[in-house]
Design a protein around this motif. Structure first.
Motif: not given
Length: 451
Positions: A323-349
């Motif tokens: 799920r962290t790898a998935a967050a990295g991909l959606t962040a690389f594509a510029g989509d914060g809305e898609a990135t946030a659900p893959y991360l916990s609060t401590r991970q930087g959601q």
């Protein structure tokens, strides 16, 4: 005389040789550097570092030279930085920092890659930053090649170790939860995976310098302490990779690398924690830090500093990495809305839901057909030697749709099916500049803009 922007873009897609050094002599030099460091630490009344034991040269077929383009290196670095928490950029544009090295490397089909004139000039002022970040790009590009050589029918995902570990442990005073003041930990995890089978995680430490081989020996000795800080499974059975990229001012660069064997690193379900779906949201854990050594007879030994992924945590950590790898991909594509659900609060959601500083935010609102495939992502416009250029980072449109809707299992199934079908890095005449596509479905491209 400075090169024109069109010349720079053309050279970014030219493949060069990258020298790889891994030998028994390197093992001996790193051991000597570690012993010297331990001696100095003792003189300063500091404890000796616990380092990864029995580092070895790479296996047969993994050394020699590696063919890479500068654009592939920058793509790899950009992907690595998408969740990196570097600098003040709280938005999604941290990966654009890789583009400051568009003129730093030079080479050609019949030569070894080295620093360009601009790369040498930059090194005079920002040595640690440039060598460290370029070292990440070269190390991770090589790590992926090494692991695919060992696991040819698998896919390799790279995730930043700090982000992954924060799902279960507090790393700094800003993180809530039990914390151990120990600054040694790997830089990344490489996950080797195949749908329906257990995956395997490799801690990676990568460093770089603008000096010489002797500096790399010391860096590898330090890197061995960083990878030793995470155990996945039994004590000292976690396979690892350490890298130091030597970027001299007057010659070709060399990647010095060693690895540690081991039976650990496997991530699978157990009777107490059966395997769950990668689509299931993660619950943030609060594990006590520490690695449990084996008992001495009937005596339980005190935990060593670090982070221990024990069997009951295997499936949890497998989902963390995926799920962290998935967050990295959606962040690389510029989509914060898609990135946030893959991360916990401590991970930087919150970094992907709050307001970004001016000029550091990005938004997933661009799409392009590159090398015959449709990608969605975000773009960035800047000047290269006074000429306006456009950079685009994104993900294959179909794969991005799966990630944006939380379908990690389906994303992985399609990536695996297409693992041999991705085009090689090069130029796209219709796009008009260098294009790099990676097996995770991500793309980085650049071209001149009119006007």
């Amino acid at each position: 005389m400075k090169k024109s922007a069109s010349e720079v873009l053309r050279e970014l897609s030219q493949q060069s040789h990258v020298a790889i050094h891994s030998s028994p002599g390197l093992v001996g030099s790193v051991e000597a550097a570690a012993a010297d460091d331990d001696k100095k630490r003792k003189e300063n009344e500091l404890d000796a570092l616990r380092r990864k034991p029995e580092l070895q040269p790479l296996r047969v077929g993994e050394t020699g030279s590696l063919g890479l383009t500068p654009w592939e290196v920058l793509h790899t670095l950009g992907r690595a930085m998408a969740l990196s928490r570097r600098g003040a950029g709280r938005g999604l544009a941290e990966h654009w920092g890789a583009l400051k090295y568009t003129q730093a490397l030079t080479g050609g089909p019949d030569s070894f890659m080295k620093l360009s004139a601009e790369g040498r000039d930059t090194a005079d002022y920002y040595k640690a930053l440039q060598s460290g970040e370029l070292g990440i790009g070269f190390a991770l590009a090589l790590a992926q090649r090494i692991l695919l050589h060992r696991y040819p029918d698998h896919v390799v995902s790279i995730v930043p170790a700090d982000t992954a570990l924060r799902a279960g442990w507090a790393l700094t005073s800003r993180d809530k939860g039990p914390r151990l003041s120990y600054r040694y930990r790997p830089d990344f995890f490489a996950e080797v995976w195949k749908p329906g089978e257990p995956s395997r995680a490799f801690p990676i430490a990568c460093k770089g310098n603008h000096g010489n081989a002797a500096i790399s020996h010391g860096q590898l000795a330090s890197a061995s302490a960083h990878v030793e800080a995470v155990h996945i499974g039994d004590w000292d059975e976690t396979p690892s990779l350490v890298f130091s990229t030597e970027l001299p001012l007057d010659g070709p660069l060399t990647v010095h690398t060693l690895h540690a064997e081991g039976r650990g690193g496997w991530l699978t379900g157990s009777e107490r924690a059966p395997g769950g779906s990668l689509d299931d949201p993660l619950k943030e854990e609060n594990h006590f830090p520490g690695i449990q050594p084996p008992a001495e007879g009937d005596k339980t030994r005190a935990p060593e500093p670090g982070f221990h992924v024990t069997p009951e945590r295997f499936d949890w950590f497998r989902r963390v990495i995926a799920r962290t790898a998935a967050a990295g991909l959606t962040a690389f594509a510029g989509d914060g809305e898609a990135t946030a659900p893959y991360l916990s609060t401590r991970q930087g959601q919150r970094r992907f839901t709050g307001t970004a500083h001016a000029a550091t935010g990005s938004v997933q609102d661009a799409q392009h057909t590159l090398l015959g495939m449709r990608f969605v992502g975000t773009d960035h416009v800047f000047r290269l030697n006074r000429t306006r250029v456009e950079a685009f980072s994104g993900v294959d449109a179909t794969l991005f749709g799966h990630l944006a809707n939380g379908r990690v299992e389906q994303y992985r199934g399609e990536v695996y099916a297409r693992r041999s079908a991705w085009p090689q890095a090069g130029r796209d005449p219709k796009w008009g500049g260098p294009v790099s596509v990676q097996p995770d479905g991500s793309v980085l491209a650049m071209r001149l803009l009119a006007g």
